[in-house]
Design a protein around this motif. Structure first.
Motif, mmCIF file in Angstrom:
data_model
loop_
_atom_site.group_PDB
_atom_site.id
_atom_site.type_symbol
_atom_site.label_atom_id
_atom_site.label_comp_id
_atom_site.label_asym_id
_atom_site.label_seq_id
_atom_site.Cartn_x
_atom_site.Cartn_y
_atom_site.Cartn_z
ATOM 1 N N THR A 268 0.808 -1.221 0.000
ATOM 2 C CA THR A 268 0.000 0.000 0.000
ATOM 3 C C THR A 268 0.842 1.271 0.000
ATOM 4 O O THR A 268 0.287 2.360 -0.180
ATOM 5 C CB THR A 268 -0.950 0.021 1.214
ATOM 6 N N LEU A 271 0.377 3.588 -2.984
ATOM 7 C CA LEU A 271 -0.751 4.506 -3.113
ATOM 8 C C LEU A 271 -0.361 5.962 -2.933
ATOM 9 O O LEU A 271 -1.145 6.857 -3.299
ATOM 10 C CB LEU A 271 -1.843 4.134 -2.101
ATOM 11 N N ARG A 324 -6.007 -10.421 1.592
ATOM 12 C CA ARG A 324 -6.038 -9.336 0.604
ATOM 13 C C ARG A 324 -7.280 -9.458 -0.262
ATOM 14 O O ARG A 324 -8.110 -8.559 -0.296
ATOM 15 C CB ARG A 324 -4.770 -9.366 -0.259
ATOM 16 N N THR A 328 -11.104 -7.327 -0.709
ATOM 17 C CA THR A 328 -11.109 -6.554 -1.941
ATOM 18 C C THR A 328 -12.526 -6.371 -2.461
ATOM 19 O O THR A 328 -13.360 -7.279 -2.369
ATOM 20 C CB THR A 328 -10.252 -7.251 -3.014
ATOM 21 N N ASP A 336 -16.133 3.452 -3.265
ATOM 22 C CA ASP A 336 -15.003 4.332 -2.963
ATOM 23 C C ASP A 336 -15.449 5.460 -2.042
ATOM 24 O O ASP A 336 -14.792 5.769 -1.032
ATOM 25 C CB ASP A 336 -14.435 4.901 -4.258
ATOM 26 N N THR A 339 -16.085 4.013 1.535
ATOM 27 C CA THR A 339 -14.848 3.778 2.291
ATOM 28 C C THR A 339 -14.202 5.096 2.687
ATOM 29 O O THR A 339 -13.729 5.264 3.823
ATOM 30 C CB THR A 339 -13.868 2.935 1.464
ATOM 31 N N TYR A 474 -4.616 9.154 -1.096
ATOM 32 C CA TYR A 474 -4.471 7.810 -0.541
ATOM 33 C C TYR A 474 -5.840 7.179 -0.276
ATOM 34 O O TYR A 474 -6.068 6.003 -0.607
ATOM 35 C CB TYR A 474 -3.663 7.886 0.750
ATOM 36 N N LEU A 478 -7.148 3.854 -2.068
ATOM 37 C CA LEU A 478 -7.411 2.704 -1.202
ATOM 38 C C LEU A 478 -8.848 2.223 -1.369
ATOM 39 O O LEU A 478 -9.106 1.005 -1.455
ATOM 40 C CB LEU A 478 -7.156 3.090 0.253
ATOM 41 N N ALA A 482 -10.161 -1.674 -1.727
ATOM 42 C CA ALA A 482 -10.260 -2.241 -0.382
ATOM 43 C C ALA A 482 -11.621 -1.947 0.227
ATOM 44 O O ALA A 482 -12.041 -0.783 0.282
ATOM 45 C CB ALA A 482 -9.154 -1.689 0.519
ATOM 46 N N LEU A 488 -8.594 -0.661 9.038
ATOM 47 C CA LEU A 488 -7.955 0.117 7.977
ATOM 48 C C LEU A 488 -7.340 1.409 8.496
ATOM 49 O O LEU A 488 -6.531 2.029 7.797
ATOM 50 C CB LEU A 488 -8.965 0.452 6.874
ATOM 51 N N PHE A 491 -3.691 1.639 8.259
ATOM 52 C CA PHE A 491 -3.106 1.934 6.954
ATOM 53 C C PHE A 491 -2.910 3.434 6.750
ATOM 54 O O PHE A 491 -2.108 3.843 5.904
ATOM 55 C CB PHE A 491 -4.010 1.383 5.845
#
Length: 669
Positions: A268, A271, A324, A328, A336, A339, A474, A478, A482, A488, A491
């Protein structure tokens, strides 16, 4: 040897960094950090085919590298390693607010180091695969594919941080140094943040304050005492950014090396490459070539070979994808945005600040802002009001977070992208958990306010704009692949570190910086003192982290009742199984396997295939086998049917013991 091997590796790094003749102590320190990590990565990979990743093997390798480094240094005219100026240090000591920031920073780092070197690990991911893969490599004296691993995370995830742990295992002959890679990475991050702030044109005092503020963020403070890899991963992009902001061509090469090493630690990190490309863009094709050369060096040193192992054993450079692919999602605007919204909401983190403390801070903020406004009215009503607000806001931030969070939750639900967590509800963090905490109230303030301050300026340096967009870029990238989960937030350490040089823009005023420090210092104190997994205060029995053996550390783990059950099982296991025994294991995915190697990593552990566990244990001449009580529990029945003796270990594991006289170890490796 526990000191000698790390000291030799540091000496190699220092000599090489001095030989590069870089300008300034920041560039030299960052170059030394990259050399240190590349050295450890390279020697552990190079010695693995010969199964000599041992104390002796590493000692020989480091002595050879030191001899070569000294030879090059001598031919380069014996340049000295740069040191900070006395004038600059006096300037820090002469400013009381900056001196207070430094004192808080030193106290935080000293405490973290003590805990890192003395407390046994009890973090979930660390016990399931970070430490387990390093322990298996240490047992075989080689980085290799782990047969029958209970989770493919042990094999397929990028291994650079665990290679550093392996180096520590070999040096110490135990797990004592397991958290040192994360702690050292944090030091590199702080140096890079300070250096990048200075290269962006911020004053020395504000730059020091900004770097020190980052160290008070919850996730940074908590992760520095774990065997996870988020700080290690985050160190490479911010080091690259600082070096790209320099003026020497060699610094661009080193920045490329940092990026190459980064993909060996965590995928990651890629990213944030768009932000780093933006910083490199003014250098044109020449800078791109230097980045590519450095990237190739970093890949060859430590970033490439795990992908090669994946390709050989699975046919895919990223492996089968456990941990992973199951997280996903298919790229879409809706997922998107969802998240993105949830992770931004998770930044509204209050840590362990109680409502009472929050309102005390708010009252102090109102009083402080009023006093500043009154005392500065002589300079004009508008400047006085701005000064008062600048002092009040940091102290009001926790109360603002507490009040704004429900509004954000309501609004996102209204527009169809609710931040409601499917497991943890609306999940405004009020804990100190190394797996799920974000950055605390001052983290939310700095990560939101600093980029906004850059974006609203009429004429901002393009480099500032790039770093201001680090977190949004980012999050968008991500969210394209994800799916959201509460973990998360770990991350986000990568873009948080990359945006941190901008914190100086918020800390130029002495009174404003003092207000920030009051909240930040209080937050980090409670974060470390009441850390969910390594608390120094707050439990019925006073158990300090540095007094925790492995069993007690498991019992202190926030994973209840798993921690208590595992602690009791481990006590029985250590009592029954003799020192340096060979033990088979049939474990469920994500089960704590690291403690089975024993407190000094003396046991040899062999993961058995579930379908042929009994036959394999017999053929390998094993006397002891640990069987999970979860999905693999029926396998214990197969051992019992074959005449093995069976014993429950506190309901957490089943121990089966071979009948008759069995030597108890496979043949020599």
């Amino acid at each position: 040897m526990i000191v000698l091997l790390p000291a030799l590796a540091v000496a190699v790094a220092a000599v090489v960094a001095a030989s590069l003749r870089l300008r300034g102590v920041v560039s030299a320190l960052l170059a030394g950090y990259l050399v240190l990590v590349a050295n450890i990565a390279l020697v552990t990979w190079a010695l693995s085919p010969f199964h000599v990743v041992t104390r002796a093997g590493l000692l020989v390798a480091e002595l050879v590298l030191l001899a070569v480094a000294v030879g090059v240094w001598w031919r380069r005219g014996r340049p000295l390693f740069p040191l900070p100026s006395i004038t600059g240090l006096r300037g820090l000591a002469g400013d009381p607010v900056t001196a207070a920031f430094v004192l808080v920073l030193v106290a935080v780092l000293v405490y973290e180091l003590v805990v890192a070197l003395t407390a046994a690990p009890n973090n979930w991911d660390s016990l399931t695969y970070h430490l387990s893969r390093a322990a298996d490599w240490n047992q075989h004296h080689s980085i290799e594919w782990i047969a029958n691993a209970p989770t493919q995370r042990m094999n397929e995830f990028q291994p650079l941080a665990e290679q550093e742990i392996l180096f520590g295992f070999a040096a110490a002959g135990s797990g004592m140094l397991y958290a040192l890679p994360q702690f050292v990475a944090q030091l590199a991050i702080l140096v890079a943040v300070y250096g990048a702030s200075r290269r962006l044109g911020f004053e020395r005092l504000a730059s020091v304050r900004g770097a020190a503020l980052l160290a008070t963020f919850g996730s940074f403070a908590l992760q520095s005492t774990t065997a996870q890899n988020d700080l290690v991963a985050a160190s490479f992009p911010i080091v690259a950014a600082c070096l790209l902001l320099g003026s020497l061509p060699l610094e661009t090469v080193l920045a490329g090396a940092a990026l190459g090493l980064g993909v060996g630690a965590k995928l990651t990190t890629v990213l944030v490459w768009p932000v780093l490309a933006w910083l490199a863009l003014p250098g044109g094709r020449a800078a791109a070539r230097r980045l590519a050369v450095g990237g190739g060096i970093g890949l060859l040193a430590g970033g490439l070979w795990s992908y090669v192992l994946n390709l050989v054993h699975t046919g895919h450079v990223l492996g089968h994808g456990q941990g992973r692919t199951d997280q996903t999602v298919s790229p879409s605007v809706v997922t998107d945005a969802h998240t993105f919204a949830r992770l931004v909401y998770r930044l509204l983190d209050l840590g362990l600040l109680s409502d009472r403390k929050i309102w005390v801070f708010a009252a102090l903020g109102i009083v402080a802002g009023f006093v500043v406004w009154v005392t500065r009215r002589g300079a004009g009503s508008r400047p006085a009001a701005v000064s008062g607000i600048a002092v009040a806001v940091p102290l009001l931030v926790p109360a603002l977070v507490l009040g704004i969070a429900p509004v954000v939750a309501w609004f996102t639900k209204l527009i169809g992208i609710p931040v409601h967590d499917p497991i943890y509800g609306f999940s405004l963090n009020r804990a100190a958990a190394d797996d799920s905490s974000a950055f605390g109230a001052m983290g939310a303030y700095a990560l939101i306010a600093a980029p906004i301050a850059v974006l609203v300026r009429r004429r901002s340096d393009r480099r500032l704009l790039g770093l201001a967009l680090a977190l949004p870029v980012y999050l968008v990238l991500l969210g394209l692949y994800a799916g959201y989960n509460i973990w998360l937030t770990r991350f986000l350490v990568v873009p948080a570190a990359l945006a941190a040089p901008l914190f100086a823009i918020l800390l130029r005023g002495r009174l404003t910086a003092a207000a920030v420090l009051v909240v930040a210092a209080t937050t980090v104190f409670y974060t470390l003192a009441y850390n969910n997994s390594k608390p120094a205060l707050g439990r019925g029995e006073i158990v300090r982290p540095w007094n925790l053996d492995q069993a007690t550390a498991l019992e202190e783990s926030p994973a209840e009742p798993t921690g208590r059950n595992a602690a009791g099982a481990l006590v029985e296991y250590d009592r029954i199984v003799p020192t340096a025994a060979c033990v088979g294991a049939v474990l469920d995915p994500d089960e704590w396997s690291y403690p089975l190697w024993g407190p000094s990593l003396r046991h040899r552990l062999y993961f058995l295939p579930s379908l042929t566990a009994v036959a394999t244990a017999v053929s390998e001449n094993l006397r002891y086998v640990i069987v999970s009580t979860g999905a693999n529990a029926p396998i214990a029945d197969l051992f019992t049917a074959a005449g093995w003796h069976r014993r429950s270990l506190n309901g957490y594991w089943t121990l089966v013991t071979a009948p008759g006289n069995v030597s108890g170890c496979p043949g020599p490796e």
